[in-house]
Design an enzyme around this catalytic site. Structure first.
Site, PDB file in Angstrom:
ATOM      1  N   THR A  44      46.198  49.221  36.509  1.00 20.78           N
ATOM      2  CA  THR A  44      47.117  49.752  37.518  1.00 20.78           C
ATOM      3  C   THR A  44      48.016  50.830  36.927  1.00 20.78           C
ATOM      4  OG1 THR A  44      47.155  47.593  38.608  1.00 20.78           O
ATOM      5  CG2 THR A  44      48.919  49.125  39.165  1.00 20.78           C
ATOM      6  N   TYR A 107      42.553  45.188  49.774  1.00 18.89           N
ATOM      7  CA  TYR A 107      42.415  45.730  51.125  1.00 18.89           C
ATOM      8  C   TYR A 107      41.580  44.851  52.049  1.00 18.89           C
ATOM      9  CZ  TYR A 107      41.902  48.884  55.063  1.00 18.89           C
ATOM     10  OH  TYR A 107      41.920  49.413  56.328  1.00 18.89           O
ATOM     11  N   TYR A 133      43.178  38.929  37.434  1.00 16.01           N
ATOM     12  CA  TYR A 133      44.440  39.660  37.622  1.00 16.01           C
ATOM     13  C   TYR A 133      44.912  39.434  39.049  1.00 16.01           C
ATOM     14  CZ  TYR A 133      47.505  43.859  37.830  1.00 16.01           C
ATOM     15  OH  TYR A 133      48.550  44.731  38.001  1.00 16.01           O
ATOM     16  N   ARG A 138      50.099  44.266  45.536  1.00 21.19           N
ATOM     17  CA  ARG A 138      49.282  45.481  45.612  1.00 21.19           C
ATOM     18  C   ARG A 138      47.976  45.258  46.374  1.00 21.19           C
ATOM     19  NH1 ARG A 138      50.196  50.136  42.472  1.00 21.19           N
ATOM     20  NH2 ARG A 138      51.971  49.971  41.062  1.00 21.19           N
ATOM     21  N   LYS A 162      46.089  37.227  34.339  1.00 20.06           N
ATOM     22  CA  LYS A 162      47.355  37.950  34.407  1.00 20.06           C
ATOM     23  C   LYS A 162      47.971  37.591  35.748  1.00 20.06           C
ATOM     24  CE  LYS A 162      49.427  42.564  34.687  1.00 20.06           C
ATOM     25  NZ  LYS A 162      49.190  44.037  34.674  1.00 20.06           N
ATOM     26  N   ILE A 204      51.025  41.019  29.899  1.00 18.16           N
ATOM     27  CA  ILE A 204      50.346  42.307  30.044  1.00 18.16           C
ATOM     28  C   ILE A 204      51.366  43.230  30.670  1.00 18.16           C
ATOM     29  CG2 ILE A 204      48.400  43.536  31.050  1.00 18.16           C
ATOM     30  CD1 ILE A 204      46.778  40.959  30.828  1.00 18.16           C
TER      31      ILE A 204
END
Length: 292
Positions: A44, A107, A133, A138, A162, A204
């Site tokens: 990211t 999405y 992750y 997001r 993460k 991270i």
């Protein structure tokens, strides 16, 4: 068995928009010198949505050639298409990376069953350690803690997560129910020290780009259970860690690194330069810490 500070690297660009490999090399060497245990390339923070598949592969190869053997190299290879995710991850494996960091599909908002099937299919087709992750802010969907635990139980190459939901209850569940060897990394700099004191394995991190040595020390101290010494570093840098997220990551961290003379302050659209009022707050705090 990676523990400690893992830096989510920015992707430095030249003024013409191309990748600045000279600046990238300098960043990698700064992390080796600062004690960073591993780096995430094209995650990211690396503006990966704007990078081409060819650029991703080039970055992976370059990082491995530069610091392979001196620091763990982790490739960001997530996609909202399972087949594309497998392809991107195979490219990273071909480049010689040590592990991959794979974000939950974004999405299209899969159910927990779909999330499980996505990562199961990846694990069956990839022979490299996979770090899940979870960043629902997001992606719009979550890798629920029980799903992560089940995936790790069913697939030996799913080795960690993460956890970037900002929810300490998720961290607690993962730490309580994980099998031996499964690593839990905070994805939020501001709570990373606290997560380690609960038993997590590091962070991270975005902030590690800016003060790698001190962030690495904070991770090592908190993993070792030295709360007093870890707190001193946390409190010193906590305002800066907050300011690095005053606008969408990686806008502030790239502004910070540019102020330090490490990169050009160049973004790929739709990201753009910081608002001046926010940038002033960031740079004033960096000056107070003698980072610039």
């Amino acid at each position: 068995m990676l523990q400690g500070s893992i830096a989510a690297l920015v992707t430095p660009f030249k003024k013409d928009g191309s990748i600045d490999m000279k600046a990238f090399d300098a960043m990698l060497e700064a992390h080796v010198a600062g004690g960073t245990k591993g780096v995430v390339v094209c995650g990211t923070t690396g503006e990966t949505p704007t990078l081409s598949e060819t650029e991703d592969a080039e970055m992976f190869r370059h990082a491995v050639e530069r610091v392979g053997g001196r620091m763990t190299v982790i490739a960001g290879t997530g996609s909202n298409s399972t087949q594309s995710c497998i392809k991107y991850t195979q490219n990273a494996v071909s480049a010689g990376v040590d592990a991959v960091l794979v974000v939950g599909p974004y999405y299209n908002k899969p159910t927990s069953k779909g999330m499980y099937l996505h990562f199961s299919e990846l694990a069956k087709n990839i022979d490299v350690p996979i770090i899940l992750y979870n960043v629902p802010g997001r992606t719009g969907s979550a890798i629920k803690p029980d799903v992560a635990i089940q995936l790790a139980a069913d697939h030996k190459n799913i080795v960690g997560i993460k956890e970037a939901s900002g929810n300490l209850h998720n961290i607690e569940y993962l730490l309580k129910h994980r099998q031996e060897g499964f690593r839990v990394y905070s994805g939020d700099d501001g709570i990373a020290m606290m997560c380690n004191l609960l038993g997590a394995d590091g962070c991270i991190s975005v902030a590690a780009n800016v003060f790698p040595k001190e962030f690495s020390q904070m991770m090592e101290l908190s993993i070792a259970g030295d709360a007093k010494a870890a707190r001193e570093i946390h409190f010193k840098y906590c305002k800066l860690m907050d300011l690095l997220f005053v606008e969408s990551n990686p806008i502030p961290v790239k502004a910070a690194l540019a102020a330090m003379g490490m990169i050009e302050e160049v973004y790929r659209a739709p990201l753009c330069a910081m608002e001046e009022s926010n940038k002033k707050l960031l740079l004033d705090e960096m000056k107070s810490l003698k980072l610039i």
